[in-house]
Design an enzyme around this catalytic site. Structure first.
Site, PDB file in Angstrom:
ATOM      1  N   PRO A  72       0.785  -1.218   0.000  1.00 32.97           N
ATOM      2  CA  PRO A  72       0.000   0.000   0.000  1.00 32.97           C
ATOM      3  C   PRO A  72       0.824   1.278   0.000  1.00 32.97           C
ATOM      4  O   PRO A  72       1.916   1.341   0.561  1.00 32.97           O
ATOM      5  CB  PRO A  72      -0.790  -0.099   1.311  1.00 32.97           C
ATOM      6  CG  PRO A  72      -0.052  -1.054   2.163  1.00 32.97           C
ATOM      7  CD  PRO A  72       0.941  -1.767   1.353  1.00 32.97           C
ATOM      8  N   GLU A  73       0.258   2.296  -0.612  1.00 27.37           N
ATOM      9  CA  GLU A  73       0.812   3.646  -0.573  1.00 27.37           C
ATOM     10  C   GLU A  73      -0.154   4.502   0.251  1.00 27.37           C
ATOM     11  O   GLU A  73      -1.127   3.985   0.791  1.00 27.37           O
ATOM     12  CB  GLU A  73       0.953   4.191  -1.999  1.00 27.37           C
ATOM     13  CG  GLU A  73       1.842   3.297  -2.862  1.00 27.37           C
ATOM     14  CD  GLU A  73       1.985   3.779  -4.294  1.00 27.37           C
ATOM     15  OE1 GLU A  73       1.940   5.001  -4.517  1.00 27.37           O
ATOM     16  OE2 GLU A  73       2.138   2.934  -5.176  1.00 27.37           O
ATOM     17  N   HIS A 118      -0.274 -16.344   6.290  1.00 29.30           N
ATOM     18  CA  HIS A 118       0.902 -15.681   6.861  1.00 29.30           C
ATOM     19  C   HIS A 118       0.522 -14.695   7.953  1.00 29.30           C
ATOM     20  O   HIS A 118       0.855 -13.520   7.883  1.00 29.30           O
ATOM     21  CB  HIS A 118       1.685 -14.975   5.759  1.00 29.30           C
ATOM     22  CG  HIS A 118       2.162 -15.902   4.692  1.00 29.30           C
ATOM     23  ND1 HIS A 118       3.299 -16.684   4.822  1.00 29.30           N
ATOM     24  CD2 HIS A 118       1.650 -16.204   3.475  1.00 29.30           C
ATOM     25  CE1 HIS A 118       3.457 -17.411   3.734  1.00 29.30           C
ATOM     26  NE2 HIS A 118       2.478 -17.141   2.892  1.00 29.30           N
ATOM     27  N   ARG A 123       5.264 -11.531   2.471  1.00 36.96           N
ATOM     28  CA  ARG A 123       6.713 -11.393   2.253  1.00 36.96           C
ATOM     29  C   ARG A 123       7.482 -11.012   3.513  1.00 36.96           C
ATOM     30  O   ARG A 123       8.704 -10.947   3.492  1.00 36.96           O
ATOM     31  CB  ARG A 123       6.951 -10.390   1.115  1.00 36.96           C
ATOM     32  CG  ARG A 123       6.482 -10.953  -0.212  1.00 36.96           C
ATOM     33  CD  ARG A 123       6.532  -9.922  -1.322  1.00 36.96           C
ATOM     34  NE  ARG A 123       7.885  -9.621  -1.736  1.00 36.96           N
ATOM     35  CZ  ARG A 123       8.174  -8.786  -2.735  1.00 36.96           C
ATOM     36  NH1 ARG A 123       7.204  -8.177  -3.386  1.00 36.96           N
ATOM     37  NH2 ARG A 123       9.417  -8.566  -3.069  1.00 36.96           N
ATOM     38  N   ARG A 155      18.447  19.310  -8.046  1.00 35.51           N
ATOM     39  CA  ARG A 155      18.851  17.899  -8.141  1.00 35.51           C
ATOM     40  C   ARG A 155      18.827  17.410  -9.578  1.00 35.51           C
ATOM     41  O   ARG A 155      17.950  17.766 -10.354  1.00 35.51           O
ATOM     42  CB  ARG A 155      17.917  17.019  -7.312  1.00 35.51           C
ATOM     43  CG  ARG A 155      17.975  17.331  -5.851  1.00 35.51           C
ATOM     44  CD  ARG A 155      17.642  16.097  -5.078  1.00 35.51           C
ATOM     45  NE  ARG A 155      17.424  16.405  -3.668  1.00 35.51           N
ATOM     46  CZ  ARG A 155      17.245  15.488  -2.732  1.00 35.51           C
ATOM     47  NH1 ARG A 155      17.245  14.218  -3.071  1.00 35.51           N
ATOM     48  NH2 ARG A 155      17.072  15.819  -1.491  1.00 35.51           N
TER      49      ARG A 155
END
Length: 275
Positions: free
Chosen positions: A2-3, A93, A112, A155
DNA sequence: CCCTGCCTGCTG
DNA sequence: CAGCAGGCAGGG
């Protein structure tokens, strides 16, 4: 996984469910998920505490306890936080279970196992989780075109790479950086120092606009959220470029391209986003 | 700037 | 089987 929009969605679903509930104890099936302090202290410290609220900072979630102590977690790629009845079938999991006083459970599952938990006492400063290194929230007053230009204007890094830098701005990940740059008509590989003032202004407007749009699209009831195991964010039909490489651009019809920037796969429209 | 590791699972 | 996945830290 998720973001910012997904983490905010989770917060909005869970906060009303958790508020006022006490955590009677914790089961930690995998202790490596707990980054700080050691798992034993973590579980002991949280035992019998009551949840006051839930907060979000960038992609971090915070469970605020009435004592002033805070549980912090980051879902990383595949982390999932779900409130379930005690006897609800368990995900494969499932690593941490918070047993609540009302017999429900708050479960953390993570295929994960990149996700992490921290616990910070009320009088302690959080130098552990990384929250202190985050840049502003995209919805902060301090975030605007001048801020972007001041931070990034010199940058040479690709603008997409800059948007993924959590110390510049908190919450954007690989999906929304692509969506934001598409909407702003900025090519993801452009060096940040090549952007014009007008483009910084466009980005400053589109970033919060895009994120709040997807937060709205994500809106889900607790029932649906449980049924879909917290995995269905419902906004994918609205993604314009992410996952659409090789398909026609929804705006100009040119074929969307895929490239790799900073090791992350990136999709853009060669027509709408000029190099 | 690039690269790697951390993990499991899915897709082609 | 290789390659890839919505994240991030650490190293050169």
């Amino acid at each position: 996984m998720p973001e910012l929009p997904e983490v905010e969605t989770i917060r909005r679903v869970l906060e009303p469910q958790l508020k006022g509930r006490a955590i009677s104890h914790i089961t930690a099936n995998r202790t490596d998920i707990i980054a700080y302090p050691a798992a034993e202290q973590f579980c002991e410290a949280i035992k019998n505490q009551t949840i006051a609220a839930m907060d979000r900072r960038g992609k971090f979630l915070m469970i605020l306890l009435e004592s002033g102590d805070t549980i912090i977690l980051h879902l990383r790629m595949t982390g999932c936080l779900l409130l379930t009845p005690q006897d609800y079938p368990q995900e494969k999991h499932t690593h941490i279970i918070f047993h609540l006083s009302d017999e429900n459970q708050l479960r953390f599952s993570d295929t994960r196992r990149f996700g992490r938990f921290w616990f910070i006492k009320n009088d302690q400063s959080d130098t552990y989780s990384g929250i202190s290194k985050l840049g502003p929230e995209p919805f902060d007053k301090s975030f605007n075109a001048e801020y972007l230009e001041r931070k990034l204007g010199k940058r040479r890094r690709a603008i997409k790479d800059c948007l993924l830098d959590q110390s510049i701005l908190a919450g954007i990940g690989n999906i929304y950086s692509d969506e934001i740059l598409f909407q702003a008509n900025v090519h993801p590989s452009r060096p940040a120092n090549s952007l014009k003032q007008q483009e910084w202004e466009r980005l400053a407007e589109i970033i919060p606009g895009c994120l709040s749009f997807f937060i709205e699209k994500n809106a889900i009831t607790p029932e649906e959220y449980l049924k879909t195991k917290g995995q269905d964010y419902r906004n994918t039909p609205f993604l314009q470029v992410y996952g659409h490489s090789g398909e026609p651009c929804p705006v100009c019809g040119q074929t969307l391209c895929r490239t790799v920037i900073g090791g992350r796969s990136s999709v853009y429209c060669p027509g709408c986003q000029r190099d």
